[in-house]
Design a protein around this motif. Structure first.
Motif, mmCIF file in Angstrom:
data_model
loop_
_atom_site.group_PDB
_atom_site.id
_atom_site.type_symbol
_atom_site.label_atom_id
_atom_site.label_comp_id
_atom_site.label_asym_id
_atom_site.label_seq_id
_atom_site.Cartn_x
_atom_site.Cartn_y
_atom_site.Cartn_z
ATOM 1 N N PHE A 1 1.161 7.369 -6.333
ATOM 2 C CA PHE A 1 0.074 8.178 -6.532
ATOM 3 C C PHE A 1 0.286 9.627 -6.078
ATOM 4 O O PHE A 1 0.056 10.612 -6.810
ATOM 5 N N LEU A 2 1.095 9.929 -4.918
ATOM 6 C CA LEU A 2 1.462 11.055 -4.578
ATOM 7 C C LEU A 2 2.258 11.710 -5.556
ATOM 8 O O LEU A 2 2.119 12.958 -5.863
ATOM 9 N N ASN A 3 3.375 11.154 -5.872
ATOM 10 C CA ASN A 3 4.196 11.500 -7.062
ATOM 11 C C ASN A 3 3.434 12.036 -8.254
ATOM 12 O O ASN A 3 3.570 13.238 -8.737
ATOM 13 N N ALA B 1 -7.678 1.578 -7.626
ATOM 14 C CA ALA B 1 -6.449 0.861 -7.698
ATOM 15 C C ALA B 1 -6.901 -0.418 -6.920
ATOM 16 O O ALA B 1 -6.768 -1.684 -7.440
ATOM 17 N N LEU B 2 -7.853 -0.223 -5.995
ATOM 18 C CA LEU B 2 -8.302 -1.480 -4.986
ATOM 19 C C LEU B 2 -9.712 -1.810 -5.517
ATOM 20 O O LEU B 2 -10.186 -2.607 -4.666
ATOM 21 N N ASN C 1 -8.209 14.271 -1.609
ATOM 22 C CA ASN C 1 -9.410 13.816 -2.135
ATOM 23 C C ASN C 1 -8.975 13.139 -3.475
ATOM 24 O O ASN C 1 -9.562 11.849 -3.823
ATOM 25 N N LYS C 2 -8.207 13.454 -4.098
ATOM 26 C CA LYS C 2 -7.642 12.567 -5.417
ATOM 27 C C LYS C 2 -7.279 11.530 -5.237
ATOM 28 O O LYS C 2 -7.308 10.460 -5.724
ATOM 29 N N LEU C 3 -6.063 11.676 -4.064
ATOM 30 C CA LEU C 3 -5.365 10.313 -3.649
ATOM 31 C C LEU C 3 -6.305 9.393 -3.376
ATOM 32 O O LEU C 3 -6.194 8.079 -3.796
ATOM 33 N N ARG C 4 -7.573 9.644 -2.693
ATOM 34 C CA ARG C 4 -8.408 8.688 -2.427
ATOM 35 C C ARG C 4 -8.883 8.006 -3.539
ATOM 36 O O ARG C 4 -9.287 6.952 -3.618
ATOM 37 N N MET D 1 0.946 -1.109 0.049
ATOM 38 C CA MET D 1 -0.058 0.042 -0.176
ATOM 39 C C MET D 1 0.858 1.201 0.146
ATOM 40 O O MET D 1 0.471 2.420 -0.661
ATOM 41 N N SER D 2 1.962 1.147 0.757
ATOM 42 C CA SER D 2 2.932 2.485 0.848
ATOM 43 C C SER D 2 3.276 2.662 -0.568
ATOM 44 O O SER D 2 3.492 3.801 -0.981
ATOM 45 N N ILE D 3 3.813 1.664 -1.180
ATOM 46 C CA ILE D 3 4.110 1.886 -2.535
ATOM 47 C C ILE D 3 3.305 2.634 -3.538
ATOM 48 O O ILE D 3 3.864 3.426 -4.188
#
Lengths: 275, 781
Positions: A102-104, A129-130, A120-123, A95-97
């Protein structure tokens, strides 16, 4: 049949038995995965360049970690993230990867302007993805995050939090900015937008971002959690010290607290001073 | 129970329409060009219910027409008209689980048809029953052949055993004689040594004698068992033989029956075609053919029952039951199984619960000036306007016998009351003014013929007129449009009233062709009024018969554009309109332009937008922000239509600005507009061109969360832009946009339901629009 038993015996002698071989292979893979994960975290050089005075206490529970930190600079603004992914070990690391990637993508290539909108975008990305749609039997994984965006020109910072707060210590007073009580990932009932908090910052402010690993660690004489109250007090006690000393004290404190108890979760505390 | 989906195969130009969903609010409009197949859909749905088709429905490729309809049962539907005790187990549960009752009717080349209960789960149940019966037939046939060969084998074994027993008996007799001799010798002998020898021999012979007798007993027992086995197998063989004969006769009679049926159809056709002289002979032929078919049908049923029982009897005999027991059990089992409906019988049974499908092609029975009461009493439907008058009386809730009332005062009072009631009801739908301030009213009265009609003198008649404030005119003195609408109104209202306890489906082909646009909108009102009681499916070319806020009600019908296909009819639901041609969708495009002249004026703020979806979103969002807004958004038909509208608006001298979204498609057009038209340069402070920067499409004005919550109603991750998501997933933009417009139009949606990001985006665009207009107005001053 006899031939097969003979072969198995021979293999056990050579490789130390099927289980041992298997475990050793897994451990080697894990160690290598740990190396990859650390390579994805910001280097000391990057951190030094963007933060100057800082410390990071990073104590993964196992070789790979579900906690991560991330930093970048864009348009004269510094973005700092401390995150805690669901689970620890391999699932947390995967998940961290995803989170780092995604943050990049969102911050370096995107147009989202506020901390809340970035979360919001990250969510959206995590849910996609999941394949999270709110149905039963699907992954409910996500991450708790604190995101700070510093605009040193305006002496202001923006904060958005998913379950994780941020502490600012100024003149012996600790100021906590409360996060939204939801993860970056599918929520129990429905998703709400993350809020952005605008905060003025001053020279010598010390800012702490962290996962819940430190406060939730069991130990001490009564084998209970360390808790946030003592954690805040500890930070107040040490915030004036040199950053390296702060890291040493925090490490020593939590190791002493832990004693013979097992580490329950990954531990991550990041502190830095506004200069 | 209402029709929710249909699938049509091999019906005129339709090869396979696929499953098409009808609007859940009971009004569905079929739009498309002439010859696209709209009427064929209505006809097929009508034929499905009635089972009747004409030869011209058949396709030249000799594929068989097939129509499947899925009905959604009401939550309290108990299927009371269905004999549930005769349905296979699990049928009702399967219907409830799917919330769908599917029936299919398939026609043969001779136009006969069969209706059956279909649907995936239902078919599995019937397949299982049929497979079990087939398995039983296979088992029985196998057992019959086995019993035949086993009988032979048992007989052979009996023969051998019998021969063995005879030989053994002979041997036994010989030994018995020898034993008797030895016994005599031993009695006579005095020699002790010899006596001892004799005793030993007697002992040996005796043992052999016993052994042989034992073998004889075993043989006899075996023989008894073999005979019993033979008897059982003989029974199986005998009844099996009978069973086989029955099955063969059944197949033979079935073939005969099919032949006889064809002859009956031919006789029927010949009887119709023949001239008067041949008709008599034809009638006899037809009667004979009918009798033959009837007898064969009777025989076929009889044979089917016998075969069914016989098969079970044989199976029971094989299992070792005695004849009486096997027979009784077979009988009971077959009776209970033959009670269970087949898929065809179940189909006919469920047909009783379905709503009626009524096909209205025309509303030709126009209200007459007058009609004799005698014709009404005698149900003389050949009289002009009979149907319209009958409908009028149904709506008025009046039994014709009422006019036999002798009390003139009561009669007059009742008629006056009814005139008022019917008129008030009619005026709710007919909104047009007849060139004057007031609306028209419908009146009737009871009159009696006077001396000017000596043959009918004193006889009662009903007189009708349609009047406005100043004129009292007979129906025939009014326009065709008024008379058509009145006739349509009477027919539909009467139908709804007559069937108030029964759900019905009205299939209407191009209603209101001769009506003015305003009156066509009134037709829609009548639909809206009766839709709770009656489901309506209609075809139309008119934009006035479409509610622009309810595009989900539309099915677009068109002929395939692929030359390799056989000019097949294709159906698109509203979510796939992007695949339909603009010609097919012309009523929708025209609909949006229909309000144009009402809206555009020199006083309103006119904003040209690039397409229908943007029109829906901007109009609705603006209404949310400023309900009193006078901004009118004018949709172009895609980006190519924007310059055309700019030229038109300029030509008519209207004030306007242009709002365009910031996407790849629009960029070239923006360049062109900036270059070619004055006042549209983006770098000018007074430009009339508003560019929605950072928004690729109107959907992007919503935050992703609001887009999911209010537009697509889904919970999932959307990492791309909203417009990107729509494009990627091939979703109909106009449908989503019209749904949102409808939601806003209900008044149950407020700006507070949108999040901060969406509100900021809308405000940003609105500010740009208002800014551009201030500039325009200032310039005008």
């Amino acid at each position: 049949m006899a031939k097969q038993s003979g072969y198995r015996k021979h293999a056990s002698k050579l490789f130390g038995g099927p289980h041992k071989t298997h475990d050793r292979e897994i451990m080697e893979s894990m160690r290598y995965a740990g190396l990859i994960q650390r390579a994805l975290l910001p280097s000391d050089h990057q951190l030094k360049k963007l933060l100057d005075q800082y410390f990071i206490l990073f104590m993964p529970k196992s070789i790979v970690s579900g906690d991560f930190y991330w930093i970048t600079q864009k348009d004269r603004q510094t973005y700092i993230v401390v995150a805690d992914c669901t689970g620890h070990g391999v699932p947390g690391a995967l998940m961290s990867i995803l989170g780092i990637s995604f943050l990049n993508e969102i911050i370096k290539n995107g147009t989202s302007t506020t901390a809340g909108r970035i979360l919001n975008k990250l969510r959206e990305k995590v849910m996609e993805a999941l394949n999270q749609t709110g149905n039963f039997n699907e992954s409910k994984d996500g991450m708790d995050i604190s995101l700070c965006i510093f605009n040193y020109d305006k002496s202001r910072m923006q904060f958005a939090g998913a379950n994780n707060p941020v502490y600012i210590i100024r003149d012996n007073v600790i100021q906590e900015t409360i996060p939204d009580k939801m993860p970056v990932g599918i929520n129990a009932i429905h998703e709400e937008p993350f809020s952005s908090h605008e905060i003025d910052i001053f020279r010598n402010d010390v800012i702490y971002m962290f996962s819940d690993g430190f406060a939730d660690q069991f130990g001490g004489p009564e084998s209970r959690k360390f808790k946030y109250g003592p954690f805040r007090q500890l930070l107040l006690d040490i915030y004036k010290k040199d950053m390296d000393d702060q890291q040493l004290i925090l490490r020593q404190t939590i190791e002493d607290w832990m004693g013979q108890n097992e580490q329950v979760d990954d531990i991550l505390v990041m502190g830095f001073k506004i200069l | 129970m209402l029709l929710s989906e249909f699938r049509i195969r091999n019906f005129r130009s339709i090869i396979d329409s696929g499953w098409n969903k009808l609007s859940t609010d009971n009004i569905t409009a079929l739009i498309g060009q002439n010859e696209s197949g709209k009427t064929s859909i209505l006809e097929s749905l009508c034929s499905f219910r009635e089972g009747v088709i004409s030869e011209d429905v058949l396709r030249s490729d000799i594929t068989l027409p097939e129509v499947s309809c899925a009905y959604k049962p009401a939550t309290d539907e108990n299927f009371d008209l269905v004999d549930k005790s005769r349905l296979p187990e699990g049928i009702i549960e399967a219907i409830r689980k799917d919330n769908k009752l599917v029936l299919t009717r398939i026609w043969n080349m001779d136009l006969t048809n069969r209706l059956y209960l279909s649907g995936e789960k239902i078919s599995e149940i019937f397949d299982r029953i049929e497979n079990e019966e087939m398995k039983l037939t296979d088992t029985v046939i196998r057992e019959i052949y086995r019993s035949r060969s086993e009988c032979e084998e048992i007989r052979r074994q009996i023969k051998i055993t019998q021969e063995d027993c005879i030989l053994l008996r002979k041997e036994s007799e010989k030994i018995a004689v020898r034993l008797s001799k030895l016994n005599k010798l031993s009695k006579r002998s005095k020699d002790t040594e010899k006596l001892e020898l004799l005793k030993r021999e007697i002992q040996n012979v005796n043992s052999g004698f016993n052994h042989i007798n034992e073998k004889i007993r075993t043989g006899e027992l075996h023989l008894t068992s073999l005979k019993e086995k033979l008897a059982q197998n003989e029974m199986v063989k005998e009844h099996g033989q009978q069973c086989l004969e029955n099955m063969e006769t059944f197949e033979y009679v079935k073939a005969e029956m099919e032949k006889a049926y064809k002859q009956l159809i031919e006789a029927d056709d010949n009887h119709r075609l023949a001239d008067e002289n041949q008709r008599k002979a034809g009638r006899q032929g037809l009667k004979k053919a009918r009798e033959t078919v009837g007898k064969l049908q009777h025989r076929l049923n009889h044979l089917k029952n016998i075969s069914g029982t016989c098969k079970r009897l044989v199976r029971n005999l094989v299992q070792g039951m005695n004849l009486a027991e096997a027979g009784q059990q077979a009988n009971e089992e077959y009776i209970s199984i033959s009670r269970i409906f087949t898929r065809e019988e179940s189909g006919e049974e469920f047909l009783k619960c379905l709503p009626r499908h009524e096909f209205f092609e025309d509303f030709g029975s126009l209200l007459p000036n007058r009609i004799d009461l005698d014709d009404i009493y005698e149900n003389n439907n050949r009289v002009e306007g009979f149907k319209a008058v009958r409908n009028f009386l149904i709506i008025a809730g009046l039994d014709p016998k009422f006019f036999r009332q002798s009390n003139n005062r009561i009669l007059k009072q009742k008629i006056e009351n009814l005139n008022n009631e019917v008129t008030v009801d009619f005026q709710e739908y007919w909104c047009q003014n007849i060139g004057k301030e007031n609306k028209i009213s419908i009146n009737f009265d009871l009159e009696h013929y006077d001396i000017s009609h000596p043959e009918k003198k004193g006889k009662p008649y009903l007189e009708f007129w349609i009047k406005d404030e100043h004129e009292r005119l007979y129906p025939k003195q009014r326009s065709m449009g008024v008379r058509w609408f009145l006739s349509f109104y009477l027919e539909l209202k009467a139908f709804a009233r007559q069937n108030k306890n029964e759900k019905s489906i009205l299939l209407i082909d191009e209603p209101g062709l001769s009506l003015h646009a305003r009156a066509q909108e009134d037709v829609l009102k009548v639909f809206e009024d009766i839709r709770e009681k009656v489901q309506i499916i209609y075809t139309t070319h008119s934009p006035h018969l479409i509610d622009h806020n309810k595009l989900y009600r539309l099915l677009a019908i068109e002929r395939s554009r692929d030359k390799s296909e056989k000019s097949e009819t294709i159906v698109f639901d509203a979510s796939h309109f992007q695949s339909a041609t603009s010609d097919t969708l012309s009523p929708v495009s025209a609909l949006l332009g229909a309000g144009f002249m009402h809206q555009v004026s020199r006083n309103t703020v006119n904003v040209i937008v690039e397409d229908i979806s943007t029109f829906y979103y901007m109009s609705s969002l603006y209404k949310l922000i400023d309900p009193e807004s006078e901004i009118f958004f004018l949709p172009a038909d895609g980006k190519a239509g924007v310059p055309v509208l700019i030229n038109l608006m300029t030509g008519w001298g209207f004030d306007f600005s242009v709002l365009l979204f910031d996407n790849q498609n629009n960029r070239a057009m923006i360049e062109k507009i900036q270059l070619q038209l004055e006042g549209f340069n983006l770098s000018d402070s007074g430009t009339r061109l508003i560019l929605a920067e950072n928004f690729e499409g109107s959907e992007d004005l919503f935050s992703t969360l609001d887009f999911k919550k209010h537009i697509i109603n889904k919970r999932l991750g959307i990492p791309e832009t909203n417009s990107g998501y729509i494009h990627e997933n091939n979703i109909s933009r106009p449908l989503l946009a019209s749904r949102f417009a409808q939601l806003v139009a209900t008044g149950n949606f407020s700006v507070d339901l949108l999040d901060e990001e969406t509100r900021q985006n809308i405000e940003k665009i609105c500010r740009s629009v208002i800014k551009s207009f201030r500039i325009i107005k200032n310039k005008a001053r």
